[in-house]
Write a protein that holds these residues in place. Structure first.
Motif, PDB file in Angstrom:
ATOM      1  N   PRO A   1      42.978 -67.878  43.487  1.00  0.00           N
ATOM      2  CA  PRO A   1      43.065 -66.678  44.169  1.00  0.00           C
ATOM      3  C   PRO A   1      44.037 -65.582  43.734  1.00  0.00           C
ATOM      4  O   PRO A   1      44.919 -65.885  42.991  1.00  0.00           O
ATOM      5  CB  PRO A   1      43.775 -67.271  45.787  1.00  0.00           C
ATOM      6  CG  PRO A   1      44.627 -68.403  45.144  1.00  0.00           C
ATOM      7  CD  PRO A   1      43.783 -69.127  43.935  1.00  0.00           C
ATOM      8  N   VAL A   2      43.914 -64.429  43.821  1.00  0.00           N
ATOM      9  CA  VAL A   2      44.418 -63.195  43.725  1.00  0.00           C
ATOM     10  C   VAL A   2      45.182 -62.722  44.808  1.00  0.00           C
ATOM     11  O   VAL A   2      44.886 -62.415  45.911  1.00  0.00           O
ATOM     12  CB  VAL A   2      43.470 -61.941  43.150  1.00  0.00           C
ATOM     13  CG1 VAL A   2      44.274 -60.627  42.845  1.00  0.00           C
ATOM     14  CG2 VAL A   2      42.339 -62.475  42.001  1.00  0.00           C
ATOM     15  N   GLU A   3      46.424 -62.632  44.385  1.00  0.00           N
ATOM     16  CA  GLU A   3      47.491 -62.212  45.334  1.00  0.00           C
ATOM     17  C   GLU A   3      47.531 -60.821  45.619  1.00  0.00           C
ATOM     18  O   GLU A   3      47.665 -60.008  44.441  1.00  0.00           O
ATOM     19  CB  GLU A   3      49.043 -62.656  45.203  1.00  0.00           C
ATOM     20  CG  GLU A   3      49.095 -64.268  45.388  1.00  0.00           C
ATOM     21  CD  GLU A   3      50.400 -64.866  44.817  1.00  0.00           C
ATOM     22  OE1 GLU A   3      51.266 -63.680  44.889  1.00  0.00           O
ATOM     23  OE2 GLU A   3      50.677 -65.842  45.181  1.00  0.00           O
ATOM     24  N   VAL A   4      47.229 -60.133  46.425  1.00  0.00           N
ATOM     25  CA  VAL A   4      47.437 -58.579  46.980  1.00  0.00           C
ATOM     26  C   VAL A   4      48.135 -58.102  48.245  1.00  0.00           C
ATOM     27  O   VAL A   4      48.110 -58.940  49.070  1.00  0.00           O
ATOM     28  CB  VAL A   4      45.959 -58.027  46.758  1.00  0.00           C
ATOM     29  CG1 VAL A   4      45.023 -58.594  48.019  1.00  0.00           C
ATOM     30  CG2 VAL A   4      45.989 -56.590  46.877  1.00  0.00           C
ATOM     31  N   LYS A   5      48.835 -56.971  48.025  1.00  0.00           N
ATOM     32  CA  LYS A   5      49.544 -56.431  49.257  1.00  0.00           C
ATOM     33  C   LYS A   5      48.395 -56.191  50.409  1.00  0.00           C
ATOM     34  O   LYS A   5      47.341 -55.820  50.203  1.00  0.00           O
ATOM     35  CB  LYS A   5      50.176 -55.371  48.949  1.00  0.00           C
ATOM     36  CG  LYS A   5      51.589 -55.748  47.959  1.00  0.00           C
ATOM     37  CD  LYS A   5      52.110 -54.410  47.688  1.00  0.00           C
ATOM     38  CE  LYS A   5      53.343 -54.544  46.639  1.00  0.00           C
ATOM     39  NZ  LYS A   5      54.149 -53.394  46.105  1.00  0.00           N
ATOM     40  N   ALA A   6      48.886 -56.256  51.619  1.00  0.00           N
ATOM     41  CA  ALA A   6      48.178 -55.834  52.723  1.00  0.00           C
ATOM     42  C   ALA A   6      48.156 -54.342  52.890  1.00  0.00           C
ATOM     43  O   ALA A   6      48.585 -53.744  53.677  1.00  0.00           O
ATOM     44  CB  ALA A   6      48.741 -56.515  53.906  1.00  0.00           C
TER      45      ALA A   6
ATOM     46  N   SER B   1      44.624 -74.149  39.779  1.00  0.00           N
ATOM     47  CA  SER B   1      45.989 -73.365  39.746  1.00  0.00           C
ATOM     48  C   SER B   1      46.620 -73.598  38.184  1.00  0.00           C
ATOM     49  O   SER B   1      47.583 -73.137  38.063  1.00  0.00           O
ATOM     50  CB  SER B   1      46.775 -74.370  40.620  1.00  0.00           C
ATOM     51  OG  SER B   1      46.517 -74.271  41.936  1.00  0.00           O
TER      52      SER B   1
ATOM     53  N   VAL C   1      43.858 -53.328  47.892  1.00  0.00           N
ATOM     54  CA  VAL C   1      42.897 -54.089  48.077  1.00  0.00           C
ATOM     55  C   VAL C   1      41.537 -53.392  47.387  1.00  0.00           C
ATOM     56  O   VAL C   1      40.670 -53.799  46.650  1.00  0.00           O
ATOM     57  CB  VAL C   1      42.262 -54.493  49.470  1.00  0.00           C
ATOM     58  CG1 VAL C   1      41.145 -55.323  49.634  1.00  0.00           C
ATOM     59  CG2 VAL C   1      43.565 -55.111  50.146  1.00  0.00           C
TER      60      VAL C   1
END
Length: 525
Positions: free
Chosen positions: A500-505, A486, A510
């Motif tokens: 981790p990579v934050e990405v929209k659903a 982190s 993606v």
């Protein structure tokens, strides 16, 4: 029509040696189990013997019961005793292992001395075969990696007194990718002592100590419980083995200086836990004072019994290499009993003819708790204890190690080396190792940093067979890994973090992220 016949081969017929002690030990090796031969007929009165092993265990027996039934009545030829560590020639001071004693008359450390002349009545091939025959068995108590070497550990203890979780026999694995990718080494191995009952190498010593306490209590000696000061792993091992034997355990822990995973272990195993506002050295001072006043048995490595169990890891390494000796063994060091234990295990194998040499040892310390390293760099001049600073390698955060004399003795006699690791170095090394499929503890990161430095200096060569001892399981130190990945550690770049990579659903989002990732990687089929 097929016919069959059965007969039992006697133990003596399987061993042509006439030495009564050797016959006794061979009988122990065979567990007094008969060999049954069934004869099958081909219909023309020609029979073919088929040898099969039979385990005559009664269904109502457990493995202790079975061990009792097969127990030899021959006199045990092996013994051990306490003697002053590195005693002067001609010293006659010694103590029975059934005495409760931690220091010599002069206040020095004690060591467990075995009757080497009795052990030498058997050659190296005998001991290799005996130890190899016990690996992977469930026979009590030899299923343990420690007690499979019982004759070299506590030879006089009754099997009924042994408290064991079949510890030891830990994985020695080839660190192929890590060695090749980061060190250009083809023969790098990791001895994962953290794959054990409580998740650290401390189980190897604690099974021996608690077994001896179990024996003392049955002898009505004044022992109401067992106590230790701990940076985490010792308390976990002590509480587990005491709980197994129904013996009270008392643990002194430095407040807010160990991981929650380490803290919960003695609590879960029913230990009486004291969280004390001091560091490990302060806890150690208190427990020594308390055990001198109360009938509480001291379980720290000041007590040399634990080192008898820990030395079996060295014997296991040789065994796992088919009795070939590695060039280097690197061990993290805090209280410094373990580096001496490894030396003692290797040295016994050499003296008793199992191998013809011993490896060079490296003791790796955290730079924030490095009194041995400073002593080594000074040319072994006067040792100076220190106040240890906080380190992610919390189990070796010790500034005044009990076993300093033992460590210096071992390192001098194997042409050993001491190295250190800064906090950033040890955390980076841990992350690099994890990226190749390991999941190591910070202390192993210290050992790997030492390896990086010795490779860079040209001390350890690319083809040297090298073993890094991993002392605890990485699952005990998940918070440090979380903080690293982190990038939450102040003043640390965390160069190998993998957040981790934050990405929209969203499918398109993606796909964009995955294409970017795949395009940036140098994947090999």
């Amino acid at each position: 029509m097929a016919s069959s016949c059965l007969f039992h081969a006697s133990v003596s017929s399987l061993n042509p040696k006439q030495d009564p002690i050797r016959r006794h030990r061979s009988a122990s090796l065979l567990r007094y189990r008969p060999v049954v031969v069934s004869c099958t007929s081909d219909g023309n009165n020609n029979t073919t013997p088929i040898e099969t092993a039979v385990k005559p265990r009664r269904t109502e027996d457990n493995i202790r019961d079975e061990a009792r039934r097969h127990r030899s009545t021959a006199v045990n030829p092996f013994s051990a005793k306490y003697v002053p560590f590195n005693a002067a020639p001609g010293s006659t001071e010694s103590y029975s292992l059934d005495e409760i004693v931690y220091r010599s008359r002069s206040g020095g450390l004690l060591d467990v001395e075995h009757d080497m002349e009795a052990l030498k009545r058997f050659d190296g091939a005998y001991w290799r075969d005996l130890f190899d025959s016990r690996v992977g068995k469930s026979t009590w108590p030899y299923g343990s990696g420690v007690w499979s070497k019982k004759e070299w550990v506590l030879p006089e203890i009754d099997d009924d007194d042994i408290v064991s979780a079949f510890e030891g026999n830990s994985n020695l694995f080839w660190a192929e990718r890590f060695g090749k990718q980061f060190l250009e080494m083809n023969d790098l191995w990791v001895k994962h002592c953290g794959i054990s009952h409580t998740g650290s190498f401390k189980d190897l010593g604690m099974t021996v100590l608690v077994s001896q306490v179990n024996r003392l209590r049955k002898m009505k000696r004044p022992v109401v419980g067992v106590g230790c000061a701990s940076t985490g792993d010792t308390s976990a091992a002590l509480s587990a083995y005491c709980a197994s034997a129904g013996i009270p355990s008392i643990v002194f822990l430095p407040a807010n200086k160990i991981s929650m995973a380490q803290l919960v272990q003695p609590i879960a195993n029913g230990a009486f836990v004291l969280s004390i506002d001091t560091d490990f050295d302060g806890c150690m001072k208190l427990i020594r004072e308390i055990t001198s006043e109360l009938p509480i048995y001291l379980a720290n490595s000041l007590n040399s019994l634990r080192l008898e169990g820990q030395k079996t890891a060295a014997i296991e390494i040789l065994q796992q290499f088919d009795w070939q000796v590695p060039d280097w063994v690197i061990v993290p060091g805090g209280n410094l009993g373990n580096i001496y234990a490894f030396y003692k295990g290797f040295k016994m194998c050499q003296e008793l003819g199992l191998v013809d040499r011993i490896p060079r040892l490296v003791c790796a310390q955290a730079a924030n708790a490095n009194p041995l390293y400073l002593h080594y760099k000074s040319g072994w001049k006067d040792f100076k204890p220190m106040t240890a600073s906080t380190t992610f390698a919390s189990a070796i955060q010790i500034g005044d190690p009990v076993s300093i004399d033992r460590a210096v003795y071992a390192l001098k006699r194997c042409n050993g080396i001491v190295e250190e690791a800064t906090e950033e170095e040890l955390m980076d090394a841990m992350a690099q190792a994890d990226s190749t499929g390991m999941f190591i503890c910070p202390h192993t990161g210290v050992a790997l940093t030492a390896l990086f430095k010795l490779r860079k200096q040209g001390v350890i060569q690319p083809t040297d067979r090298t073993v890094v001892v991993s002392t605890a399981h990485g699952l005990k130190f998940t918070q440090s890994k979380i903080d690293y990945h982190s990038k939450a550690i102040p003043d640390m770049a965390c160069r190998f973090s993998n957040p981790p990579v934050e990405v929209k659903a969203d499918f398109g989002a993606v796909m964009d992220v995955l294409k970017s990732y795949l395009g940036s990687q140098n994947f090999k089929s």
